[in-house]
Design a protein around this motif. Structure first.
Motif, PDB file in Angstrom:
ATOM      1  N   LEU A 185       8.699  56.960  96.509  1.00  0.00           N
ATOM      2  CA  LEU A 185       8.117  58.157  95.895  1.00  0.00           C
ATOM      3  C   LEU A 185       7.192  57.826  94.711  1.00  0.00           C
ATOM      4  O   LEU A 185       7.597  57.123  93.781  1.00  0.00           O
ATOM      5  CB  LEU A 185       9.253  59.088  95.421  1.00  0.00           C
ATOM      6  CG  LEU A 185       8.810  60.449  94.887  1.00  0.00           C
ATOM      7  CD1 LEU A 185       8.288  61.338  95.997  1.00  0.00           C
ATOM      8  CD2 LEU A 185       9.951  61.135  94.154  1.00  0.00           C
ATOM      9  N   ASP A 186       5.959  58.338  94.769  1.00  0.00           N
ATOM     10  CA  ASP A 186       4.986  58.218  93.661  1.00  0.00           C
ATOM     11  C   ASP A 186       4.813  56.781  93.179  1.00  0.00           C
ATOM     12  O   ASP A 186       4.715  56.529  91.969  1.00  0.00           O
ATOM     13  CB  ASP A 186       5.410  59.118  92.482  1.00  0.00           C
ATOM     14  CG  ASP A 186       5.477  60.588  92.880  1.00  0.00           C
ATOM     15  OD1 ASP A 186       4.694  61.004  93.758  1.00  0.00           O
ATOM     16  OD2 ASP A 186       6.313  61.314  92.328  1.00  0.00           O
ATOM     17  N   SER A 187       4.785  55.833  94.112  1.00  0.00           N
ATOM     18  CA  SER A 187       4.819  54.421  93.710  1.00  0.00           C
ATOM     19  C   SER A 187       3.682  53.549  94.240  1.00  0.00           C
ATOM     20  O   SER A 187       3.619  52.369  93.879  1.00  0.00           O
ATOM     21  CB  SER A 187       6.135  53.787  94.173  1.00  0.00           C
ATOM     22  OG  SER A 187       7.201  54.414  93.522  1.00  0.00           O
ATOM     23  N   GLY A 188       2.804  54.075  95.070  1.00  0.00           N
ATOM     24  CA  GLY A 188       1.759  53.225  95.661  1.00  0.00           C
ATOM     25  C   GLY A 188       0.683  52.846  94.652  1.00  0.00           C
ATOM     26  O   GLY A 188       0.691  53.286  93.493  1.00  0.00           O
ATOM     27  N   LYS A 189      -0.237  52.036  95.111  1.00  0.00           N
ATOM     28  CA  LYS A 189      -1.318  51.508  94.261  1.00  0.00           C
ATOM     29  C   LYS A 189      -2.118  52.649  93.603  1.00  0.00           C
ATOM     30  O   LYS A 189      -2.501  53.614  94.257  1.00  0.00           O
ATOM     31  CB  LYS A 189      -2.242  50.666  95.145  1.00  0.00           C
ATOM     32  CG  LYS A 189      -3.220  49.861  94.372  1.00  0.00           C
ATOM     33  CD  LYS A 189      -4.031  48.964  95.289  1.00  0.00           C
ATOM     34  CE  LYS A 189      -5.129  48.352  94.434  1.00  0.00           C
ATOM     35  NZ  LYS A 189      -6.362  48.162  95.118  1.00  0.00           N
ATOM     36  N   ILE A 190      -2.344  52.472  92.309  1.00  0.00           N
ATOM     37  CA  ILE A 190      -3.076  53.515  91.563  1.00  0.00           C
ATOM     38  C   ILE A 190      -4.578  53.361  91.774  1.00  0.00           C
ATOM     39  O   ILE A 190      -5.131  52.267  91.656  1.00  0.00           O
ATOM     40  CB  ILE A 190      -2.706  53.441  90.065  1.00  0.00           C
ATOM     41  CG1 ILE A 190      -1.242  53.890  89.894  1.00  0.00           C
ATOM     42  CG2 ILE A 190      -3.646  54.298  89.214  1.00  0.00           C
ATOM     43  CD1 ILE A 190      -0.662  53.690  88.515  1.00  0.00           C
ATOM     44  N   ILE A 191      -5.232  54.488  92.079  1.00  0.00           N
ATOM     45  CA  ILE A 191      -6.683  54.460  92.295  1.00  0.00           C
ATOM     46  C   ILE A 191      -7.416  54.908  91.022  1.00  0.00           C
ATOM     47  O   ILE A 191      -8.385  54.299  90.597  1.00  0.00           O
ATOM     48  CB  ILE A 191      -7.079  55.375  93.476  1.00  0.00           C
ATOM     49  CG1 ILE A 191      -6.338  54.956  94.740  1.00  0.00           C
ATOM     50  CG2 ILE A 191      -8.583  55.331  93.720  1.00  0.00           C
ATOM     51  CD1 ILE A 191      -6.390  55.985  95.841  1.00  0.00           C
ATOM     52  N   ILE A 235      -0.744  53.771 107.216  1.00  0.00           N
ATOM     53  CA  ILE A 235      -0.503  52.946 106.035  1.00  0.00           C
ATOM     54  C   ILE A 235      -1.836  52.648 105.325  1.00  0.00           C
ATOM     55  O   ILE A 235      -2.837  52.337 105.966  1.00  0.00           O
ATOM     56  CB  ILE A 235       0.291  51.651 106.386  1.00  0.00           C
ATOM     57  CG1 ILE A 235       0.830  50.998 105.119  1.00  0.00           C
ATOM     58  CG2 ILE A 235      -0.479  50.654 107.216  1.00  0.00           C
ATOM     59  CD1 ILE A 235       2.042  51.676 104.556  1.00  0.00           C
ATOM     60  N   ASN A 236      -1.845  52.826 104.007  1.00  0.00           N
ATOM     61  CA  ASN A 236      -3.071  52.691 103.196  1.00  0.00           C
ATOM     62  C   ASN A 236      -4.150  53.712 103.545  1.00  0.00           C
ATOM     63  O   ASN A 236      -5.326  53.498 103.255  1.00  0.00           O
ATOM     64  CB  ASN A 236      -3.654  51.278 103.281  1.00  0.00           C
ATOM     65  CG  ASN A 236      -2.749  50.297 102.585  1.00  0.00           C
ATOM     66  OD1 ASN A 236      -2.154  50.612 101.552  1.00  0.00           O
ATOM     67  ND2 ASN A 236      -2.596  49.120 103.171  1.00  0.00           N
ATOM     68  N   LYS A 237      -3.745  54.784 104.191  1.00  0.00           N
ATOM     69  CA  LYS A 237      -4.693  55.839 104.533  1.00  0.00           C
ATOM     70  C   LYS A 237      -4.172  57.204 104.057  1.00  0.00           C
ATOM     71  O   LYS A 237      -4.578  58.250 104.573  1.00  0.00           O
ATOM     72  CB  LYS A 237      -4.896  55.892 106.066  1.00  0.00           C
ATOM     73  CG  LYS A 237      -5.541  54.653 106.667  1.00  0.00           C
ATOM     74  CD  LYS A 237      -7.038  54.644 106.398  1.00  0.00           C
ATOM     75  CE  LYS A 237      -7.751  53.486 107.069  1.00  0.00           C
ATOM     76  NZ  LYS A 237      -7.424  52.163 106.510  1.00  0.00           N
ATOM     77  N   VAL A 282      -0.207  56.309  98.982  1.00  0.00           N
ATOM     78  CA  VAL A 282       1.191  56.641  99.285  1.00  0.00           C
ATOM     79  C   VAL A 282       1.846  55.499 100.063  1.00  0.00           C
ATOM     80  O   VAL A 282       1.295  55.019 101.058  1.00  0.00           O
ATOM     81  CB  VAL A 282       1.275  57.946 100.103  1.00  0.00           C
ATOM     82  CG1 VAL A 282       2.674  58.201 100.628  1.00  0.00           C
ATOM     83  CG2 VAL A 282       0.794  59.120  99.244  1.00  0.00           C
ATOM     84  N   ASN A 283       3.008  55.073  99.572  1.00  0.00           N
ATOM     85  CA  ASN A 283       3.830  54.154 100.361  1.00  0.00           C
ATOM     86  C   ASN A 283       5.206  54.792 100.546  1.00  0.00           C
ATOM     87  O   ASN A 283       5.391  55.970 100.207  1.00  0.00           O
ATOM     88  CB  ASN A 283       3.896  52.756  99.718  1.00  0.00           C
ATOM     89  CG  ASN A 283       4.554  52.774  98.351  1.00  0.00           C
ATOM     90  OD1 ASN A 283       5.242  53.730  98.002  1.00  0.00           O
ATOM     91  ND2 ASN A 283       4.341  51.736  97.581  1.00  0.00           N
ATOM     92  N   SER A 284       6.183  54.021 101.048  1.00  0.00           N
ATOM     93  CA  SER A 284       7.453  54.662 101.390  1.00  0.00           C
ATOM     94  C   SER A 284       8.311  55.010 100.167  1.00  0.00           C
ATOM     95  O   SER A 284       9.311  55.696 100.282  1.00  0.00           O
ATOM     96  CB  SER A 284       8.230  53.797 102.371  1.00  0.00           C
ATOM     97  OG  SER A 284       8.406  52.539 101.791  1.00  0.00           O
TER      98      SER A 284
END
Ligand code: GRF
Length: 195
Positions: A149-155, A107-109, A145-147
């Motif tokens: 699709l295409d929704s985790g924190k933007i870098i 997670i977060n990696k 990446v989170n669970s």
């Protein structure tokens, strides 16, 4: 992580399914003088992925995984990530969706690159959708990446202006060129903040 010249090198695994242009740009970045990342393992679900040739040419270990049984495939990958002491995963055109159970220990990696200005146009066929909607701009996004699709924190994102003469092919080439530029930049940014 192994210590090199007193500095820790972050061990990365890149997951691919095809061409591997983003893999290539990440490898190039990892080979820069004073780089603090090392690409240790390339994972592919597709034995015909051109990116596999890139990893072989660069002497990087490849793991080919049969995805007929997703649970078994993910187990095999997790075992190999552990064996290789992987700190961070970069998805680069990997066409399989990772399960919650897979993501949990990382997670977060896990990072991903997506050819749109997220949160707009998640999923597949982004360029087609963008053109159909007469958008004026498109771009690419590197995100965590989170669970979902295409929704985790933007870098990091790069915006591109769409020209009247653009079609799916020209747009995908323009976006890909920017993807190859921002993925290493986003990786550096993420590592500077998180490791
Ligand atoms: C890229 O457009 C990436 O954004 C998407 O799949 C494509 C992979 O291209 N997820 P490549 O294999 O890195 O050349």
């Amino acid at each position: 992580m192994v210590k090199l010249n007193g500095k820790k090198k972050i061990k990365i695994s890149v997951f691919i399914s095809g061409r591997g242009s983003n893999l290539k740009s990440l490898i190039k970045f990892s080979k820069r003088k004073n780089s603090n990342v090392e690409i240790v393992l390339v994972v592919s679900d597709n034995k015909k992925a051109k990116g596999l040739l890139i990893s072989k040419k660069n002497g990087i270990k490849c793991l080919l995984v049969n995805y007929k049984n997703k649970e078994r495939a993910e187990k095999k990958i997790l075992i190999n990530l552990k064996k290789n002491n992987i700190d961070l995963i970069c998805l680069a055109g990997f066409m399989k969706v990772l399960s919650k159970n897979f993501i949990k220990p990382y997670i977060n990696k896990i990072l991903n690159i997506h050819p749109s200005l997220l949160p707009k146009y998640k999923g597949l066929n982004t360029h087609k959708k963008v053109l159909n909607n007469n958008e004026k701009f498109t771009g690419c996004t590197v995100h965590v990446v989170n669970s979902k699709l295409d929704s985790g924190k933007i870098i990091l994102q790069k915006k591109i202006k769409i020209m009247k003469k653009d079609n799916e092919r020209t747009l995908s080439l323009k976006v890909l060129k920017q993807e190859n530029l921002i993925y290493p930049m986003a990786l550096k940014k993420f590592i500077d903040f998180n490791f």
